[in-house]
Enzyme design. Structure first.
Site, PDB file in Angstrom:
ATOM      1  N   LYS A  31      -5.795 -17.292 -13.105  1.00 31.20           N
ATOM      2  CA  LYS A  31      -5.686 -16.058 -13.883  1.00 31.20           C
ATOM      3  C   LYS A  31      -7.064 -15.609 -14.358  1.00 31.20           C
ATOM      4  O   LYS A  31      -7.467 -14.460 -14.151  1.00 31.20           O
ATOM      5  CB  LYS A  31      -4.756 -16.287 -15.083  1.00 31.20           C
ATOM      6  CG  LYS A  31      -4.611 -15.076 -15.994  1.00 31.20           C
ATOM      7  CD  LYS A  31      -3.959 -15.445 -17.329  1.00 31.20           C
ATOM      8  CE  LYS A  31      -2.452 -15.508 -17.245  1.00 31.20           C
ATOM      9  NZ  LYS A  31      -1.823 -14.162 -17.226  1.00 31.20           N
ATOM     10  N   ARG A 100      -3.878 -17.293 -23.520  1.00 32.14           N
ATOM     11  CA  ARG A 100      -3.031 -17.663 -22.370  1.00 32.14           C
ATOM     12  C   ARG A 100      -3.671 -18.807 -21.593  1.00 32.14           C
ATOM     13  O   ARG A 100      -4.881 -18.846 -21.397  1.00 32.14           O
ATOM     14  CB  ARG A 100      -2.865 -16.484 -21.419  1.00 32.14           C
ATOM     15  CG  ARG A 100      -1.923 -15.402 -21.900  1.00 32.14           C
ATOM     16  CD  ARG A 100      -1.668 -14.433 -20.752  1.00 32.14           C
ATOM     17  NE  ARG A 100      -0.681 -13.427 -21.109  1.00 32.14           N
ATOM     18  CZ  ARG A 100      -0.968 -12.246 -21.651  1.00 32.14           C
ATOM     19  NH1 ARG A 100      -2.213 -11.923 -21.924  1.00 32.14           N
ATOM     20  NH2 ARG A 100       0.006 -11.387 -21.914  1.00 32.14           N
ATOM     21  N   GLY A 109       5.591 -20.892 -16.282  1.00 33.19           N
ATOM     22  CA  GLY A 109       6.453 -21.301 -17.391  1.00 33.19           C
ATOM     23  C   GLY A 109       6.167 -22.683 -17.928  1.00 33.19           C
ATOM     24  O   GLY A 109       6.862 -23.177 -18.813  1.00 33.19           O
ATOM     25  N   MET A 111       3.230 -23.851 -19.242  1.00 30.77           N
ATOM     26  CA  MET A 111       2.364 -23.950 -20.415  1.00 30.77           C
ATOM     27  C   MET A 111       2.572 -22.754 -21.323  1.00 30.77           C
ATOM     28  O   MET A 111       3.373 -21.873 -21.050  1.00 30.77           O
ATOM     29  CB  MET A 111       0.921 -24.117 -19.971  1.00 30.77           C
ATOM     30  CG  MET A 111       0.704 -25.523 -19.390  1.00 30.77           C
ATOM     31  SD  MET A 111      -0.927 -25.725 -18.735  1.00 30.77           S
ATOM     32  CE  MET A 111      -0.978 -24.417 -17.534  1.00 30.77           C
ATOM     33  N   ARG A 344      -2.768 -11.730  -8.542  1.00 31.18           N
ATOM     34  CA  ARG A 344      -2.765 -12.998  -7.817  1.00 31.18           C
ATOM     35  C   ARG A 344      -2.118 -12.772  -6.456  1.00 31.18           C
ATOM     36  O   ARG A 344      -1.453 -11.746  -6.252  1.00 31.18           O
ATOM     37  CB  ARG A 344      -2.027 -14.076  -8.617  1.00 31.18           C
ATOM     38  CG  ARG A 344      -0.587 -13.713  -8.889  1.00 31.18           C
ATOM     39  CD  ARG A 344       0.085 -14.795  -9.738  1.00 31.18           C
ATOM     40  NE  ARG A 344       1.444 -14.389 -10.060  1.00 31.18           N
ATOM     41  CZ  ARG A 344       2.230 -15.069 -10.885  1.00 31.18           C
ATOM     42  NH1 ARG A 344       1.785 -16.146 -11.494  1.00 31.18           N
ATOM     43  NH2 ARG A 344       3.458 -14.660 -11.117  1.00 31.18           N
ATOM     44  N   HIS A 459      23.267 -40.967  10.638  1.00 29.30           N
ATOM     45  CA  HIS A 459      23.562 -40.548  12.007  1.00 29.30           C
ATOM     46  C   HIS A 459      23.837 -39.049  12.073  1.00 29.30           C
ATOM     47  O   HIS A 459      23.277 -38.327  12.906  1.00 29.30           O
ATOM     48  CB  HIS A 459      24.766 -41.335  12.533  1.00 29.30           C
ATOM     49  CG  HIS A 459      25.158 -40.953  13.921  1.00 29.30           C
ATOM     50  ND1 HIS A 459      26.115 -39.995  14.182  1.00 29.30           N
ATOM     51  CD2 HIS A 459      24.703 -41.363  15.121  1.00 29.30           C
ATOM     52  CE1 HIS A 459      26.239 -39.865  15.491  1.00 29.30           C
ATOM     53  NE2 HIS A 459      25.389 -40.682  16.078  1.00 29.30           N
ATOM     54  N   SER A 778       3.608 -43.257  22.835  1.00 27.97           N
ATOM     55  CA  SER A 778       4.285 -42.279  21.991  1.00 27.97           C
ATOM     56  C   SER A 778       4.683 -42.997  20.707  1.00 27.97           C
ATOM     57  O   SER A 778       5.429 -43.977  20.747  1.00 27.97           O
ATOM     58  CB  SER A 778       5.508 -41.718  22.705  1.00 27.97           C
ATOM     59  OG  SER A 778       6.143 -40.775  21.874  1.00 27.97           O
ATOM     60  N   CYS A 846       6.875 -39.016  18.777  1.00 24.51           N
ATOM     61  CA  CYS A 846       8.207 -38.454  19.006  1.00 24.51           C
ATOM     62  C   CYS A 846       9.168 -38.804  17.888  1.00 24.51           C
ATOM     63  O   CYS A 846      10.367 -38.616  18.001  1.00 24.51           O
ATOM     64  CB  CYS A 846       8.758 -38.890  20.355  1.00 24.51           C
ATOM     65  SG  CYS A 846       8.986 -40.672  20.502  1.00 24.51           S
ATOM     66  N   TYR A 866      -0.319 -34.784  21.638  1.00 24.34           N
ATOM     67  CA  TYR A 866       0.797 -33.861  21.403  1.00 24.34           C
ATOM     68  C   TYR A 866       1.727 -34.414  20.333  1.00 24.34           C
ATOM     69  O   TYR A 866       1.712 -35.609  20.033  1.00 24.34           O
ATOM     70  CB  TYR A 866       1.580 -33.595  22.691  1.00 24.34           C
ATOM     71  CG  TYR A 866       2.340 -34.794  23.214  1.00 24.34           C
ATOM     72  CD1 TYR A 866       3.611 -35.099  22.742  1.00 24.34           C
ATOM     73  CD2 TYR A 866       1.773 -35.644  24.172  1.00 24.34           C
ATOM     74  CE1 TYR A 866       4.296 -36.206  23.202  1.00 24.34           C
ATOM     75  CE2 TYR A 866       2.450 -36.750  24.637  1.00 24.34           C
ATOM     76  CZ  TYR A 866       3.717 -37.027  24.147  1.00 24.34           C
ATOM     77  OH  TYR A 866       4.403 -38.128  24.583  1.00 24.34           O
TER      78      TYR A 866
END
Lengths: 894, 894
Positions: A31, A100, A109, A111, A344, A459, A778, A846, A866
């Site tokens: 801010k 502030r 919210g 502080m 902002r 699962h 992998s 993977c 990859y």
């Protein structure tokens, strides 16, 4: 104790100049730095000053302020007085300020704020005189005392509201606004009495005392429990601290030419290039928030105050041009003069993020790299699945875990066989306590899956994510009764065939058919993804077990298959009995007979996948799960058998069941995850792996004969020692070459590869040896996470992981976000050691982490070739890989 | 290809001088280097020369000999001819030689030998003339052709034996010795024909050709499959190669003043200082081995040939003085002249090894360090347990795994309750398919345990080793029938109450009561162990759960307890119901009630241990196993419940059983090893850990009040992240301090410690963080091995590990011998990272590896402060630790 006496601790802004700027967010907070920046841009900002975050850190550590802070604040109050031509505490025309907080990143919210500071029994009269509005002045005073009581003394706001209510009763007022000067004066006194009684202090009439009390309260609010929790959840370091902004008060509630509003420079919901926001005439910011009056659309300001509107939109343009991004601003109009109180970066939906990024590139505001960086990969999930219509209000019936994203509606069905039967004709939702591999066909036929047990890696959850099907798992609110064919939630009963809807992103369940909206992958999405592809160097593959999944993944941009699990194919109705014959065979030739029946089936599976992935690599993992997963349920069999025995059932049948039970028990394991699975099966039964490899290469040859460009990669799972790979590589090579030699076509030997998964700590630790036998690695990070932590996926989430996450013993679920500290060390070791003996080694991942952005970034840092993930996460991985590339250099040592 | 032309490839010995010596074993092999050494010592050795192991390596790699080897061999043959005054191939007085392999270490029977080389149709007549014995000459010739056929051509010995048999029939002879010159001549021809027919070559009459064929055959025997397997099993590198010794033949079978023998310079069985061995008059070495004639005791040589005996014993003394160790020699007497053919270090029993080491120290031959190095720690096992009387011949009834060493005899009992009942009065042997924690009391009461299932780390095996009780596990030959109360092996049935005997070292089972001999820990043992203690710097503790075990371990020299498992205490008859109440409690206060009942019991347990271990540290691990281990068996319950339901049993009872089943299922886990156990229990139910710690410190205070010096160490198991330890350390500290504060005595806070086990890969990988909260680490290498390999102990051995070991996929069972390559990396990482943040960290190991010599050596190299093992392995660990110390420097970086 750090010496801060030589350090500048307070930064002034006002009179067209700010001592700070937007790049000083670390020191001045978000801010604050933007207030300085706007001032420097010539934008009208109420003057003030910022006390740095360093002061906060000093105060938090030492419990006192650095030397000479007081002098610096005094000096800047003086500058402010001079600038404003008012004096702090002046009974004629008092300077009033707001206090502030403002941390590096927004902590909404968390502080505290104090407004109208500087009022006391004397200055309130000065304010009244200046504004010519005694009611306004006393209302400000009342608000200040209330805020002071709350923020500085820590009293409950409800106590003050109670006093207001009493006052309204006394004066027969309905709204606060009907309270007159007398009433407000009385309230101020009552508030002060309350503060003094509760806190045992005199309410400070001295403005300077008010100022220091409030600054201290704001600094201390950095360390309140709420703020600490918020930071821990959001990975914000505690040592960052907050800045404090002391700023001249302006008022939007002084009359008809006053007002206040908030706005976005573009629509944060759709991304459209149009101003978006709302404002209230004659109101303070808190009135907009409180929702007592309905604000007007920002566009109406053009009619109400055309000049102000023109100024405001000019500022919007200036800010966008300056910040190169959508801004979220707060403003106040006092007596027709426009003041900007905050700017902002605006938060936005995924859809808006993409449109804004692409538009801004087209407008020449940003380049492609910046555009790609502007979209959080995780948010793409919103776009890739059906969602509950955001305009509909829904009542949540029950809540579980959002285990696989997307919304789905269907009739409740409990049995997978039934779901498979009717799933083609009508929409069904499979509801079970938990699913097992025998439910695959039911899950496949259903719109979505709801389970009452199991976690994010149960699962149901894992398979649903793989299928891209919505799933709510572990919904313990729901009691599933298979016998009565119904579910009940808090006494409410829903029968089989009734409709329910689930939101697999939020983990919510709704009654009935809730309207949904379709995935939104428009041209903007495609453009942005193409840019991402141009940027990234790390490949993105998919985990896919069927031609359908493979095709879906291709559409989402997959560049190959990183994991095909052959076991899913074993559960087909036509196959399971043969698979069971194979498993229960006592002699090798019996087993071979069953394998001979399975081979052509597997061949067809693989062929379909090769055809879809024409020209792209397809990595197929040989059989991995423990064999007893394919056998009938042991408990059911035990019950059946006992029943037969007690009721004097058929001897032959009893003997048969006893034999089956014995067979199952022979294969049963205490800890199947650490048991006879993966390549251990291949070592014990080389004929199984031989069959699978033969099927792969028969399929490859047939497809090649039809003109398909095949690139098969055979992957050996669960290797812990190079010897395993040596032995099974030979089995695989022989089978592959035999299949190729026996076919009519030549497929290029160079186009196929044999490699291994690295999914046990020992494999990573001895990767130098393993790499001598492997063409690729992998990383199976699901299993690697299990063994590195000693957490069973099947058990952890139900038994203890939830508590670990709730209590922040672990910051993240390591099955979702790769644990870089522990598991990551093994991945790095594996890559480094592997490449040390085999520089050409291709390395991928993977595990499910392959589609999680932070993990994708880690994979890039670890120099993987990859990542591979489920089809629906492929775009996420593409974008995350591009952002990783843009994030800069790989770690040293790679 | 390495150039060896400048290298000396052949070393001569003879004429009182050897070109090599005993320190050149790497180059000349063990046999060769000692032949050179003996020659240099002035001992009468038949002259000859050694071709180096480098030549073997060269030949193995290149398939051909290095340049100029031929010349060197020719030159040395020349020297030999000169030395002997004979010529190779001379028809009057031919030089005959033997060709023998000789690697760095003995590989008995693995490689080949050719004797009598140099004989052909001409030279045989020369030999006949020289020895005046045609039969002898032709017998030598026959033997040579037979050996040539076997070694060089690779024919089956049986074929030659068949021809001999036929010849004996023809000549009506019973023994080979009855075959005359004619018969032998015919045999020579028939042997040659056989060689030529089978190999398609002419039998070489030319001695030089015979020589090279044989040298090559010996070098090639290094690479035969048998030899390769032997080396892999015995960790002998393939690149070592073998040397070849070409040596003048001497004959012990030329008449009455000839003979041959083998001897030890001391008794290898008892260690007694007396010559030990046997000899045969008029015989060759192979006659001793063949066992056709019974050899005489070496002492009889004194009567038979007093001069030779005097020479021989003088050589014994000379060799012992020179080698400073017991020698195992071979000698031949030809025409009254004594020739030494071999000397090497004599193998010996554990008892002999100790006595010899101690005696040699007393004799001033060796120092204490050398004495300590002389005894293989593993062999101490022989001394620490009862053994089957070695003089008794026994028939093996069945064979399983030698799971816990020692012999035991007892009546067959199947039920643990029954074993516990009668075990005091009579000797019983507990026989089960497998054991579970509910069998502890039965195991405790039995002399030994026999199971038909499960591996070296099955419950039975682990617990038996802990108790120091003999156990044969996984004896699959035996069919256990609980219903009929009998076992059967191959149709043989043994009923309950019949006697059997087991040998837990060999894994054998015998029928009836087989006599045993008691442990032999004599004064020599005690002296040697004291020397070991003086040498070693690494501590040795014990794993003990009861005061009895602790006392036993103290006797064996333990310096503290490294692991007390509190869960074993939970299975007591009086406790289990309370433990179950605790587990099944739905509310914390119900659980607390059960815990309040358990606390005084646990306190008594701990107090007993503190009293025994007065002045020594006692590490107590808090509850570790998954809770369902303490609940009734699920299968049994399921069957009971089904029976009740089918037979219309009592509703209330059904409901009760259903509730219990539900409770058990709630706690049931797919992979309990990776589930809710260890510190996860402590996180979920802090009250359990609090109770345990309170009991520990109440016990400590009570004991301290009675004058005991207590040093409690609280160990938190299965930590994967430092947060777990932080939380539980606080719980423990509070409970400890409360208990101390509430007691009457002051126990020194500095004397107690809180630490953790490192038994998960992640704990090792993040040990730097964990060490900040821990006062000590104890590596739980059992669990660490499980997770590093992804092997469940419970499953691996039954399902696949046996195959892995049989096929040498893994060289050793990693649950027995610490896997230095993989698990060891994590141990090293854990130590280094741990000490990096906490230099005072005390580090030990309490897995079963703590008593295995190679693993103990690794622990020393990894700079552990102590190892901890079961009481019966404490002496092994003490000796191994001393030897590790003598083995030299720790690895770099520690």
């Amino acid at each position: 104790m750090k010496d801060m006496s030589q350090e500048k601790k307070v930064y002034f802004f006002g009179g067209g100049e700010g001592e700070g700027n937007t790049n000083m967010g670390n020191l001045l907070g978000g801010k604050g730095s933007n207030l300085h920046e706007m001032t420097n841009l010539g934008i009208n900002v109420p003057p003030g000053f910022t006390i740095t975050t360093d002061v906060c850190t000093y105060y938090t550590q030492n419990g006192e302020y650095p030397d000479n802070l007081e002098e610096e604040v005094d000096e800047h109050m003086g500058r402010l007085e001079e600038q404003m031509g008012k004096e702090f505490g002046d009974s004629e025309d008092p300077l009033l300020v707001s206090i502030r907080s403002g941390a590096r990143v927004s902590m909404p919210g968390m502080m505290d704020t104090v407004l109208n500071l500087g009022l006391n029994d004397e200055t309130v009269e000065g304010l009244a005189k200046q504004t010519n509005n005694r009611r306004f002045a006393y209302d400000c005073y009342r608000r200040f005392v209330q805020m002071y009581g709350g923020v500085v003394v820590g009293l409950e706001n409800a106590d003050f509201e109670e006093l207001i209510e009493a006052k309204k009763e006394k004066y027969d007022a309905v709204n606060d606004t009907e309270l007159g000067v007398e009433a407000l004066k009385e309230l101020v006194e009552e508030f002060k009495d309350h503060v003094e009684a509760e806190a045992g202090i005199d309410f400070p009439e001295e403005p300077r005392e008010q100022l220091w009390d409030s600054i201290t309260a704001v600094f201390e609010s950095w360390s309140n429990q709420r703020a600490i929790n918020y930071r821990e959840i959001n990975d914000i370091p505690h040592h960052w601290g907050t800045a404090v902004n002391v700023q001249t008060m302006v008022y939007g509630n002084m009359g008809a030419d006053c007002g206040t509003g908030v706005a976005f420079t573009r629509d944060p919901s759709t991304g459209e290039k149009k101003y978006y926001g709302e404002y209230l005439k004659n109101a303070q910011g808190e009135d907009v928030v409180a929702g007592i009056r309905t604000p007007k659309d920002i566009s109406e300001l053009e009619n109400d105050m055309p000049e102000v509107y023109e100024q405001l939109t000019a500022i919007f343009e200036k800010l966008e041009q300056h910040y190169k991004d959508v801004q979220d601003v707060e403003f106040t109009i006092q007596d027709g003069e426009l003041f900007m109180l905050q700017t902002r970066t605006g938060k936005r939906t995924a859809k808006a993020a993409i449109k804004i990024a692409v538009d801004m590139y087209d407008e020449g505001l940003i380049d492609k790299n910046t555009a790609v960086k502007r979209v959080a990969p995780k948010k793409l999930d919103e776009l890739l699945h059906k969602r509950i219509d955001p305009d509909i209000e829904v009542d949540v019936l029950a809540a579980g875990l959002g285990a696989s994203p997307g919304a789905a509606t269907g009739k409740i069905i409990f049995e997978s066989d039934e779901a498979a039967e009717v799933g083609d004709e009508e929409k069904v939702l499979l509801v079970r306590t938990e699913t097992s591999p025998e439910d695959i066909h039911g899950m496949d036929a259903a719109q979505g899956i709801l389970t009452s047990r199991g976690g994010m890696t149960s699962h149901a959850a894992v398979v649903a994510r793989g299928m891209g099907k919505p799933c709510v798992a572990g919904c313990e609110d729901i009691d599933v009764d298979y016998d009565k064919e119904q579910i009940s939630v808090d006494g409410k009963v829903l029968k089989k065939g009734e409709y329910i809807t689930i939101d697999g992103s939020k983990g919510e369940v709704y009654e009935g058919q809730v309207p949904t909206v379709d995935p939104e992958m428009d041209e903007n999405f495609e453009r942005l993804m193409r840019w991402a592809d141009d940027i990234r160097t790390m490949g993105v593959r998919t985990n896919a077990d069927t031609p359908e999944d493979a095709a879906q993944a291709l559409e989402y941009g997959a560049e190959g298959i990183g994991l095909t699990r052959t076991e899913h194919m074993f559960f087909g109705e036509d196959r399971l009995p043969i698979v069971q014959d194979m498993i229960l065979a006592e002699e090798t030739d019996e087993r071979q007979e069953a394998l001979d029946k399975l081979r052509p089936m597997q061949k067809e599976d693989f062929k379909g996948i090769f055809e879809v992935m024409d020209g792209l690599p397809v990595t197929i993992r040989l059989l991995d799960p423990p064999l007893h997963e394919f056998l009938p349920d042991r408990d059911e069999l035990l019950i059946e058998l006992t029943e037969l025995k007690v009721t004097g059932g058929d001897e032959e049948k009893i003997a048969e069941k006893e034999q089956l039970l014995e067979d199952i028990e022979r294969l049963d394991e205490m800890n199947p995850m650490l048991g006879n699975r993966g390549c251990r099966l291949g070592i014990n039964f080389p004929e199984i792996y031989e069959m699978q490899v033969t099927a792969i290469f028969e399929a490859a040859c047939e497809a090649a004969a039809e003109g398909v460009d095949v690139k098969p990669e055979v992957m050996i799972p669960l290797v812990c020692d190079v010897r395993e790979l040596e032995i099974l590589k030979e089995v695989a090579q022989e089978a592959a070459e035999k299949a190729i030699d026996e076919s009519d076509v030549d497929i290029n030997y160079a186009d196929y590869a044999i490699g291994t998964m690295i999914e046990l700590p020992r494999a990573a630790l001895t990767a130098d040896k393993i790499a001598e036998e492997a063409e690729f690695f992998s990383f199976g990070t699901n299993d690697l996470t299990q063994t590195t932590y000693g957490f069973s996926r099947d058990d952890a989430e139900g038994k203890f992981l939830a508590k670990y996450l709730d209590e922040e013993i672990l910051p993240k679920n390591p099955f979702e976000v790769l644990d870089q500290e522990g598991v990551g060390q093994l991945v790095e070791t594996g890559v480094q050691k592997g490449r040390s003996t085999n520089p050409d080694l291709k390395v991928g991942i993977c595990g499910e982490h392959g589609g999680e952005p932070a993990s994708v970034n880690f994979c890039y840092q670890a120099d993987l070739d990859y990542v591979s993930c489920s089809p629906f996460r492929v775009p996420i991985a593409r974008l995350a890989a591009a952002q990783a590339e843009l994030g800069g250099k790989k770690k040293k040592g790679y």
